[in-house]
Design an enzyme around this catalytic site. Structure first.
Site, PDB file in Angstrom:
ATOM      1  N   THR A   1      -0.228   0.620   6.425  1.00  0.00           N
ATOM      2  CA  THR A   1      -0.121  -0.441   5.284  1.00  0.00           C
ATOM      3  C   THR A   1       0.007  -1.919   5.950  1.00  0.00           C
ATOM      4  O   THR A   1       0.662  -1.886   7.154  1.00  0.00           O
ATOM      5  CB  THR A   1       1.120  -0.160   4.553  1.00  0.00           C
ATOM      6  OG1 THR A   1       1.495  -1.044   3.670  1.00  0.00           O
ATOM      7  CG2 THR A   1       2.299   0.294   5.465  1.00  0.00           C
ATOM      8  N   GLY A   2      -0.566  -2.768   5.401  1.00  0.00           N
ATOM      9  CA  GLY A   2      -0.302  -4.245   6.422  1.00  0.00           C
ATOM     10  C   GLY A   2      -1.502  -5.099   5.877  1.00  0.00           C
ATOM     11  O   GLY A   2      -2.006  -4.816   4.761  1.00  0.00           O
TER      12      GLY A   2
ATOM     13  N   GLY B   1     -10.243  -3.918   1.357  1.00  0.00           N
ATOM     14  CA  GLY B   1      -9.391  -3.976   2.460  1.00  0.00           C
ATOM     15  C   GLY B   1      -9.693  -2.674   3.413  1.00  0.00           C
ATOM     16  O   GLY B   1     -10.746  -2.057   3.273  1.00  0.00           O
ATOM     17  N   ASP B   2      -8.604  -2.297   4.038  1.00  0.00           N
ATOM     18  CA  ASP B   2      -8.639  -1.120   5.067  1.00  0.00           C
ATOM     19  C   ASP B   2      -8.535   0.194   4.394  1.00  0.00           C
ATOM     20  O   ASP B   2      -8.801   1.030   5.162  1.00  0.00           O
ATOM     21  CB  ASP B   2      -7.503  -1.581   6.301  1.00  0.00           C
ATOM     22  CG  ASP B   2      -5.932  -1.421   5.628  1.00  0.00           C
ATOM     23  OD1 ASP B   2      -5.608  -2.093   4.765  1.00  0.00           O
ATOM     24  OD2 ASP B   2      -5.118  -0.656   6.232  1.00  0.00           O
TER      25      ASP B   2
ATOM     26  N   GLY C   1      -4.947  -5.608   6.036  1.00  0.00           N
ATOM     27  CA  GLY C   1      -6.024  -4.924   5.957  1.00  0.00           C
ATOM     28  C   GLY C   1      -7.209  -5.313   6.774  1.00  0.00           C
ATOM     29  O   GLY C   1      -7.816  -4.488   7.570  1.00  0.00           O
TER      30      GLY C   1
ATOM     31  N   THR D   1       0.811  -1.090  -0.022  1.00  0.00           N
ATOM     32  CA  THR D   1      -0.029  -0.079   0.004  1.00  0.00           C
ATOM     33  C   THR D   1       1.059   1.052   0.070  1.00  0.00           C
ATOM     34  O   THR D   1       2.020   1.045   0.514  1.00  0.00           O
ATOM     35  CB  THR D   1      -0.795  -0.047   1.288  1.00  0.00           C
ATOM     36  OG1 THR D   1      -1.646  -1.261   1.157  1.00  0.00           O
ATOM     37  CG2 THR D   1      -1.730   1.174   1.234  1.00  0.00           C
TER      38      THR D   1
ATOM     39  N   ARG E   1     -13.056  -8.456  -2.631  1.00  0.00           N
ATOM     40  CA  ARG E   1     -12.742  -8.092  -1.302  1.00  0.00           C
ATOM     41  C   ARG E   1     -12.200  -6.664  -1.306  1.00  0.00           C
ATOM     42  O   ARG E   1     -11.341  -6.045  -1.807  1.00  0.00           O
ATOM     43  CB  ARG E   1     -11.094  -9.085  -1.083  1.00  0.00           C
ATOM     44  CG  ARG E   1     -10.476  -8.775   0.557  1.00  0.00           C
ATOM     45  CD  ARG E   1      -9.207  -7.728   0.326  1.00  0.00           C
ATOM     46  NE  ARG E   1      -8.569  -7.729   1.601  1.00  0.00           N
ATOM     47  CZ  ARG E   1      -7.367  -7.137   1.658  1.00  0.00           C
ATOM     48  NH1 ARG E   1      -7.117  -6.179   0.713  1.00  0.00           N
ATOM     49  NH2 ARG E   1      -6.839  -6.896   2.783  1.00  0.00           N
TER      50      ARG E   1
END
Length: 311
Positions: free
Chosen positions: A226-227, A206-207, A229, A176, A204
């Site tokens: 970032t990671g 994500g965050d 999510g 990200t 899907r």
């Protein structure tokens, strides 16, 4: 007022021993270009929102990073990009998800915030809005990189042989880009953009486009994550950092550490954040092998790093 900016190009980097010198130099150059793009806006008296969009656009246009042109592929071999922006001075936000043809998803997220009655738009409806707004659209081949396609093939092979989703190699797990900034009027802003996770299920989300999870800005701080999510959503990571500052009186560094080093690992999540507060202090914590990151804080101190222990 001081000015400050921080950005990330994704967490979960290759180990230093696995990164060749040319690749490392290219990543550092990409981070430096993005940092200068945003900091130049701030130096000229521009807004924090303009600065974070400038930095994120630079990263979206660089195929090295998992956003825009360098986005990864879903399980069915397509790309579904996401982005978000938040203007802390008004606590206004916009986000998009499921994009396949918008050159700079972050600019579409900003358009949703500024020129629509909604916070989030997705998939065909979001792309139709981008066309109406005159944003640059690109064909699928613009977003193709051999590196991302090979990563998809390797991940599908790993999954077919019994590998579990949570055991995905770290350099394929996170990807990200994002930026946070404080301008000379005291305004804070955040922007985040991503291609998602390699071999994610189609559809899907994500965050990144979930306001308060991967993207947050208010009068106290701005955060971009970032990671993995799903865990950032469950932890409401971005908003939690702000809440700890506001209600517990924690410093930016303390609040970020509590979320990134304690809350996320307790749930099983890995990754990191970049954050800046209203005083120009910057925090860049992560709980994995590394995070592509760069910053110039309110005192003019610069950071550009990839691995743990740098910066």
């Amino acid at each position: 007022m001081p000015i400050a900016i921080a950005l990330h190009g994704g967490a979960g980097t290759l180990r230093r021993s696995e990164m060749d010198a040319a690749a490392e130099q290219a990543y550092r150059a990409g981070l430096a270009r993005a940092l200068e793009a945003g900091h130049a806006v701030l130096r000229a008296g521009g807004s924090a929102l303009d600065a974070v969009c400038a930095s994120v656009c630079a990263l979206e246009d660089d195929p090295l990073f998992n956003a825009g042109r360098g986005s990864v592929y879903t399980l069915d071999g397509k790309q579904e990009m996401e982005a978000a922006v938040m203007d802390g001075s008004r606590q206004d936000a916009g986000s998009v998800t499921g994009l396949g043809c918008v050159q700079n998803p972050v600019l579409l997220a900003r358009a949703v915030m500024e020129r629509s009655p909604h916070v989030t738009l997705g998939f065909a409806a979001a792309e139709d809005f981008a066309r109406r707004e005159g944003l640059d659209m690109r064909p699928p081949e613009y977003f193709h990189t051999d590196k991302r396609w090979q990563a998809l093939l390797l991940e599908k092979e790993r999954l077919a042989s019994g590998g579990k989703d949570e055991d995905i190699p770290e350099d394929r797990k996170h990807g990200t880009v994002g930026a946070v900034a404080l301008d000379d009027q005291g305004r804070l802003a955040a922007a985040t953009s991503t291609g998602g996770r390699t071999a994610k299920w189609p559809g899907r989300i994500g965050d990144t486009p979930v306001i308060g999870a991967g993207t947050w800005a208010d009068g106290d701080c701005a955060v971009s994550a970032t990671g993995h999510g799903e865990y950032f959503v469950r932890a409401a990571a971005g908003h939690e950092i702000s809440a700890r500052i506001r209600y517990l009186g924690e410093t930016l560094e303390q609040a970020c550490a509590a979320v990134v080093q304690d809350d996320l690992p307790r749930l099983g999540g890995t990754g990191g954040v970049v954050a800046v507060d209203k005083n120009g202090r910057v925090a860049l914590p992560f709980n994995c092998e590394g995070m592509y990151r760069a910053a110039i804080d309110g005192q003019g101190r610069a950071t550009l790093a990839i691995y743990r222990g740098e910066g």
